[in-house]
Design a protein around this motif. Structure first.
Motif, PDB file in Angstrom:
ATOM      1  N   VAL A   1       6.786  75.571  88.638  1.00 35.07           N
ATOM      2  CA  VAL A   1       6.215  74.340  88.086  1.00 35.07           C
ATOM      3  C   VAL A   1       5.395  73.590  89.130  1.00 35.07           C
ATOM      4  O   VAL A   1       4.706  72.624  88.802  1.00 35.07           O
ATOM      5  CB  VAL A   1       7.313  73.408  87.531  1.00 35.07           C
ATOM      6  CG1 VAL A   1       8.124  74.112  86.464  1.00 35.07           C
ATOM      7  CG2 VAL A   1       8.223  72.902  88.639  1.00 35.07           C
TER       8      VAL A   1
ATOM      9  N   GLY B   1       1.855  72.927  88.242  1.00 36.21           N
ATOM     10  CA  GLY B   1       1.571  71.778  87.396  1.00 36.21           C
ATOM     11  C   GLY B   1       1.452  70.486  88.173  1.00 36.21           C
ATOM     12  O   GLY B   1       0.883  69.511  87.691  1.00 36.21           O
TER      13      GLY B   1
ATOM     14  N   LEU C   1       0.253  80.161  79.400  1.00 35.08           N
ATOM     15  CA  LEU C   1      -0.263  79.105  80.272  1.00 35.08           C
ATOM     16  C   LEU C   1      -1.785  79.199  80.359  1.00 35.08           C
ATOM     17  O   LEU C   1      -2.494  78.188  80.279  1.00 35.08           O
ATOM     18  CB  LEU C   1       0.360  79.233  81.665  1.00 35.08           C
ATOM     19  CG  LEU C   1       0.090  78.089  82.643  1.00 35.08           C
ATOM     20  CD1 LEU C   1       0.763  76.812  82.173  1.00 35.08           C
ATOM     21  CD2 LEU C   1       0.592  78.468  84.033  1.00 35.08           C
TER      22      LEU C   1
ATOM     23  N   LEU D   1      -0.837  70.122  81.856  1.00 40.96           N
ATOM     24  CA  LEU D   1       0.254  70.836  82.512  1.00 40.96           C
ATOM     25  C   LEU D   1       1.465  69.942  82.817  1.00 40.96           C
ATOM     26  O   LEU D   1       2.514  70.448  83.201  1.00 40.96           O
ATOM     27  CB  LEU D   1      -0.242  71.452  83.825  1.00 40.96           C
ATOM     28  CG  LEU D   1      -1.174  72.660  83.711  1.00 40.96           C
ATOM     29  CD1 LEU D   1      -1.696  73.049  85.078  1.00 40.96           C
ATOM     30  CD2 LEU D   1      -0.471  73.827  83.054  1.00 40.96           C
TER      31      LEU D   1
ATOM     32  N   PHE E   1       4.576  70.786  80.948  1.00 41.05           N
ATOM     33  CA  PHE E   1       5.087  72.054  81.476  1.00 41.05           C
ATOM     34  C   PHE E   1       5.953  71.804  82.704  1.00 41.05           C
ATOM     35  O   PHE E   1       7.076  72.310  82.814  1.00 41.05           O
ATOM     36  CB  PHE E   1       3.909  72.969  81.818  1.00 41.05           C
ATOM     37  CG  PHE E   1       4.288  74.242  82.524  1.00 41.05           C
ATOM     38  CD1 PHE E   1       4.704  75.348  81.803  1.00 41.05           C
ATOM     39  CD2 PHE E   1       4.220  74.335  83.903  1.00 41.05           C
ATOM     40  CE1 PHE E   1       5.062  76.526  82.451  1.00 41.05           C
ATOM     41  CE2 PHE E   1       4.573  75.498  84.569  1.00 41.05           C
ATOM     42  CZ  PHE E   1       4.993  76.603  83.836  1.00 41.05           C
ATOM     43  N   SER E   2       5.440  71.005  83.638  1.00 39.13           N
ATOM     44  CA  SER E   2       6.173  70.744  84.875  1.00 39.13           C
ATOM     45  C   SER E   2       7.420  69.898  84.634  1.00 39.13           C
ATOM     46  O   SER E   2       8.498  70.192  85.165  1.00 39.13           O
ATOM     47  CB  SER E   2       5.257  70.048  85.891  1.00 39.13           C
ATOM     48  OG  SER E   2       4.194  70.886  86.270  1.00 39.13           O
TER      49      SER E   2
ATOM     50  N   GLY F   1       9.985  71.836  82.576  1.00 41.26           N
ATOM     51  CA  GLY F   1      10.454  72.942  83.398  1.00 41.26           C
ATOM     52  C   GLY F   1      11.457  72.465  84.427  1.00 41.26           C
ATOM     53  O   GLY F   1      12.485  73.118  84.669  1.00 41.26           O
TER      54      GLY F   1
ATOM     55  N   GLY G   1       7.175  75.194  79.235  1.00 38.24           N
ATOM     56  CA  GLY G   1       7.768  74.739  80.480  1.00 38.24           C
ATOM     57  C   GLY G   1       9.284  74.790  80.454  1.00 38.24           C
ATOM     58  O   GLY G   1       9.925  75.216  81.426  1.00 38.24           O
TER      59      GLY G   1
ATOM     60  N   GLY H   1      11.272  77.194  82.887  1.00 36.85           N
ATOM     61  CA  GLY H   1      12.192  76.569  83.826  1.00 36.85           C
ATOM     62  C   GLY H   1      13.596  77.136  83.726  1.00 36.85           C
ATOM     63  O   GLY H   1      14.238  77.435  84.733  1.00 36.85           O
TER      64      GLY H   1
END
Length: 482
Positions: A146, A149, A283, A311, A314-315, A318, A370, A374
């Protein structure tokens, strides 16, 4: 050998390890949002500018197993500090007003740092209590993914307002801080370790990986020079085959191939390879779709910076999944958790395939991706380390990183090929249906990954290794294998 107790000097060890892993991941991804800026600043083609990303991934994949072996020996601290010094020097080259070739050299040096993630895991396993080390290793695995991101929107913002050098200056600053952090926080390796690098094996592996990742990145080679591409693919297979034979015959293997063949390790790496293809494919699809101008009949025409903000879900999710996974592993076996995580990523593909007309839908798909990535990334180390001696932590996880890198590269290549096939002659952008086709390919990849994990779960024998894999498994294996 049991984990060393935490001394007062290692109180900040966990945040230091996580910070270093985050920095090298973010710096390694700096090339992604800056490709267009590189092309205009240095007056090179977009294909040439793409190498600022590709060369970092290549050097990272090649350096990772070597660093993993060095990290298994008595000079792990020196290896970490030297590698970070190389990354800092490379970061300086990206900032200085030098020709394009020196920028590539700098990016290659930055990519070497991608191999440090496995060493951070080795430090955590050696110097933290078992349960805390498991949670830390899971978190390191998550931030190594991550982190992209985090770096993407920051680099894009700096490039938009301060130019290319300002964006790369961010990399120089954070890598310098990471070097100081590691110097102050990383302890010496426990006594009794030894590590010798099989130079011949390292060269064979480097050659094979370079060809594999080069063929994955150079998609035009397959369409324009098929015979050359096939010849290089055969050469890659032969080099990797020769590497395997070399590793089996030497007393100091770069990667313990026999250990890799353990059902749990082989299954986890196979799942990481196939799953990595799918994860990076989605992604790539979402990021590219978001930046496609609406004049193509779809897309949102987002700027590089705003696309980077896509993103963020996602981060964030995650990271949340990475924090939750160690607790879930106390109740769910590792392979089953991998299967569930792969299924979540598959749901992200289904969302993208069926609902992408609104930006909120893209953000939702990115968040689902994410969370799945993760959770998957946090669970993989526990499955592998449950049957890995403590002294081989860095080497085992380095091999997993190489598998992940190859999977990511192939996922990106597959996405590019599908979209290229869906682009009509004379058109710049693919048809909208091409994205649906690519998403269905991803659904298939995640279905295969889920099936592999379920098979692995059924074949796991009862006993110590089937408990809370991330929590107590590593400690037990270290006593029996180390």
């Amino acid at each position: 050998m049991s984990a060393a107790p935490i001394r007062s000097g290692t109180r900040l060890l966990v945040p230091a390890l996580v910070f270093v892993a985050l920095v090298v991941a973010a710096v390694g991804s700096l090339g992604t949002p800056l490709i267009t800026s590189v092309a205009t600043t240095f007056h090179v083609s977009l294909d040439s500018a793409q190498w600022t990303l590709t060369i970092a991934l290549l050097s990272g994949a090649v350096a990772t197993p070597v660093l993993g072996r060095l990290g298994a020996g008595p000079r792990r601290r020196a290896t970490i500090l030297t590698t970070l010094a190389i990354v800092v020097a490379g970061s300086a080259l990206t900032v200085l007003p030098l020709p394009f070739a020196w920028l590539l050299v700098g990016r290659a040096a930055q990519g070497v740092g991608l191999g440090l993630t496995a060493l951070m895991m080795g430090v955590a396993r050696d110097h933290l209590p078992e349960e805390r080390s498991a949670a830390t290793i899971a978190l390191i695995s998550v931030v190594s993914i991550v982190g992209a991101g985090v770096g993407y929107p920051l680099a894009a913002l700096l490039a938009e307002f301060g130019g290319l050098r300002a964006a790369y200056g961010l990399g120089l600053f954070v890598t310098a801080v990471a070097l100081v952090t590691a110097w102050r926080s990383v302890p010496a390796t426990p006594e009794g370790r030894s590590a010798h690098v099989n130079v011949a094996g390292a060269l064979l592996l480097a050659g094979g990986l370079l060809l594999v990742l080069f063929l994955a990145g150079e998609r035009s080679l397959w369409s324009r020079h098929l015979a050359v591409a096939v010849a290089l693919a055969v050469a890659a297979v032969l080099l990797l085959r020769a590497w395997t034979v070399s590793e089996l015959r030497t007393g100091t293997p770069l990667v313990d191939v026999r250990a890799v063949r353990h059902p749990a390790v082989a299954g986890a790496n196979l799942a990481m390879f196939v799953g990595g293809c799918g994860m990076y494919l989605l992604l790539t699809l979402i990021t590219r779709y978001a930046q496609t101008p609406s004049s193509a009949g779809y897309g949102f025409g987002l700027t590089t910076f705003v696309a980077g903000l896509v993103l963020v879900p996602f981060s964030v999710l995650g990271f949340v999944a990475g924090r939750l996974t160690p607790r879930v592993r106390e109740r769910v076996d590792g392979p089953l958790l991998l299967a569930g995580s792969a299924a979540v990523v598959g749901c992200g593909f289904v969302l993208f395939a069926t609902a992408r007309s609104d930006l909120a839908e893209l953000l939702t798909a990115m968040g689902v991706l994410g969370f799945g990535v993760g959770s998957f990334s946090a669970a993989v180390p526990g499955v592998i380390l449950a049957v890995t001696p403590r002294s081989e932590t860095s080497s085992a996880m380095s091999f997993n990183y190489v598998v992940r890198s190859v999977g990511y590269s192939l996922g990106s290549a597959v996405g590019g090929l599908v979209l290229a096939a869906g682009t009509a002659t004379g058109r710049l952008f693919p048809d909208d249906d091409a994205y649906t086709t690519a998403a269905l390919v991803g659904v298939a990849a995640m279905a295969i990954t889920t099936a592999v994990c379920l098979v692995l779960a059924r074949r796991r024998p009862p006993g110590p290794g089937t408990g809370p894999v991330g929590a107590r498994g590593p400690g037990r294996s270290s006593r029996t294998g180390g």
